[in-house]
Motif scaffolding. Sequence first.
Motif, mmCIF file in Angstrom:
data_model
loop_
_atom_site.group_PDB
_atom_site.id
_atom_site.type_symbol
_atom_site.label_atom_id
_atom_site.label_comp_id
_atom_site.label_asym_id
_atom_site.label_seq_id
_atom_site.Cartn_x
_atom_site.Cartn_y
_atom_site.Cartn_z
ATOM 1 N N GLN A 65 6.755 -70.952 38.477
ATOM 2 C CA GLN A 65 6.480 -72.368 38.724
ATOM 3 C C GLN A 65 5.548 -72.963 37.671
ATOM 4 N N ALA A 66 4.541 -72.179 37.270
ATOM 5 C CA ALA A 66 3.599 -72.671 36.261
ATOM 6 C C ALA A 66 4.306 -72.902 34.936
ATOM 7 N N ALA B 277 -2.604 -83.431 30.764
ATOM 8 C CA ALA B 277 -1.845 -82.770 31.831
ATOM 9 C C ALA B 277 -1.090 -81.562 31.294
ATOM 10 N N ALA B 278 -0.500 -81.694 30.112
ATOM 11 C CA ALA B 278 0.241 -80.588 29.506
ATOM 12 C C ALA B 278 -0.690 -79.420 29.182
ATOM 13 N N LYS B 279 -1.859 -79.740 28.661
ATOM 14 C CA LYS B 279 -2.822 -78.692 28.308
ATOM 15 C C LYS B 279 -3.289 -77.948 29.558
ATOM 16 N N LYS B 280 -3.541 -78.697 30.643
ATOM 17 C CA LYS B 280 -3.996 -78.083 31.895
ATOM 18 C C LYS B 280 -2.925 -77.138 32.452
ATOM 19 N N ALA B 281 -1.661 -77.588 32.424
ATOM 20 C CA ALA B 281 -0.557 -76.751 32.907
ATOM 21 C C ALA B 281 -0.374 -75.524 32.023
ATOM 22 N N HIS B 282 -0.532 -75.709 30.719
ATOM 23 C CA HIS B 282 -0.393 -74.620 29.760
ATOM 24 C C HIS B 282 -1.448 -73.536 30.023
ATOM 25 N N LEU B 283 -2.695 -73.935 30.239
ATOM 26 C CA LEU B 283 -3.775 -72.984 30.484
ATOM 27 C C LEU B 283 -3.570 -72.233 31.801
ATOM 28 N N PRO C 18 4.218 -69.775 27.986
ATOM 29 C CA PRO C 18 4.000 -71.027 28.712
ATOM 30 C C PRO C 18 3.856 -72.235 27.800
ATOM 31 N N GLY C 19 4.966 -72.746 27.312
ATOM 32 C CA GLY C 19 4.920 -74.008 26.594
ATOM 33 C C GLY C 19 4.970 -73.891 25.091
ATOM 34 N N ASP C 20 4.886 -72.674 24.553
ATOM 35 C CA ASP C 20 4.963 -72.471 23.119
ATOM 36 C C ASP C 20 3.807 -73.166 22.402
ATOM 37 N N ALA C 21 2.776 -72.383 22.078
ATOM 38 C CA ALA C 21 1.557 -72.939 21.481
ATOM 39 C C ALA C 21 1.836 -73.672 20.175
ATOM 40 N N ALA C 22 2.809 -73.182 19.398
ATOM 41 C CA ALA C 22 3.126 -73.834 18.121
ATOM 42 C C ALA C 22 3.666 -75.241 18.346
ATOM 43 N N ALA D 155 4.528 -76.459 33.064
ATOM 44 C CA ALA D 155 4.068 -76.628 31.684
ATOM 45 C C ALA D 155 5.167 -77.253 30.833
ATOM 46 N N GLU D 156 6.387 -76.787 31.020
ATOM 47 C CA GLU D 156 7.509 -77.326 30.255
ATOM 48 C C GLU D 156 7.746 -78.793 30.607
ATOM 49 N N ALA D 157 7.617 -79.130 31.912
ATOM 50 C CA ALA D 157 7.819 -80.513 32.344
ATOM 51 C C ALA D 157 6.752 -81.434 31.754
#
Length: 321
Positions: free
Chosen positions: A163-164, A83-89, A50-54, A168-170
């Motif tokens: 969807q998550a 917002a990105a962090k919330k979606a990532h989690l 989900p979003g690639d932590a690196a 996260a990518e968006a």
Amino acid sequence: MHVETPASTGRRSGRRAALALVAIATALPLLGTATPSAGAAAPAAAPFDPGDAAKFAKLNKQIEQLEKELGGDLAKLKDAQYAAKKAHLKSRVLEKDLIEARDVVARFAATKYMMNGEDPTVTFLSSANPSELLSNASLVSHLAQNQATKVEQIQKLVNDQVQAKKQAEAKMAEVKKEIQDLRSRKTKIQSLVKRYKPESPSTGMGGVTPRMLKTKNTLDLEFGPFPTIGCVRSTGDPQDHGTGHACDFMVTTGGVMAGGSARTQGDQVAEYAISHAGALGIKYVIWRQRIYDMRSPGWRMMENRGGNTANHYDHVHISVF
């Protein structure tokens, strides 16, 4: 000396099978119990990244560097980062749930395979003591009736995870776009920042900088009195408050959303701050879940932080250079 009889043996095996069935029934409501054929692999449920932590960490470093170059706290960019962090989690949590679901389905499939492909519930019914059959049969019937619901549940989990991941990518893409926008305006922003000589934190004035003190006094004179004006703090996420570069002009108390004359007062403060930003050295204004940053002009909606105060519906936040 105890002698085993067919009836006692049947009762014991029935009780063991009942316990096993109850264990399966307890695990299944979160999963779907698609019936795999003997020796079949568990349903594929590959975990998502989900979003690639690196990449996320790399973007955070870019934000830190931009803040050093462009006059401090970039609240508008930090909001996109939040917002990105919330979606990532959220995606990480769903990923964990999906892995757990896959593991339980795999164990169910393995149990069936070890029983030569026979459904454990059918094996139990055939060996159960007749006196126990009614209650146990009811349990099996309950499982069968809820089969469709369980399949829908695991499918929903898969769909939610997809969807998550997309969300996260968006959100990550929004952060990248904000960074690109600021970089494209870097020359203009640095020229703006140069107009204001950096000021040191002060003592004897509550810790606010001289520029923030001037802004506070000007707005208080023009639009006061306010229920309270809060400036320096180090708790929570202080951002510019921690260095004396920000004040909150409260227009209500107790976290009440501003309405009527209180909202008018907030609107006037925000409008005045924006129109006099050049003279006062104002960096950005936040009011009613919107932010206006002089380095990237225009009102923009912010993420929902979960409350009137957190979303700035009861106060106007003003930061200075």
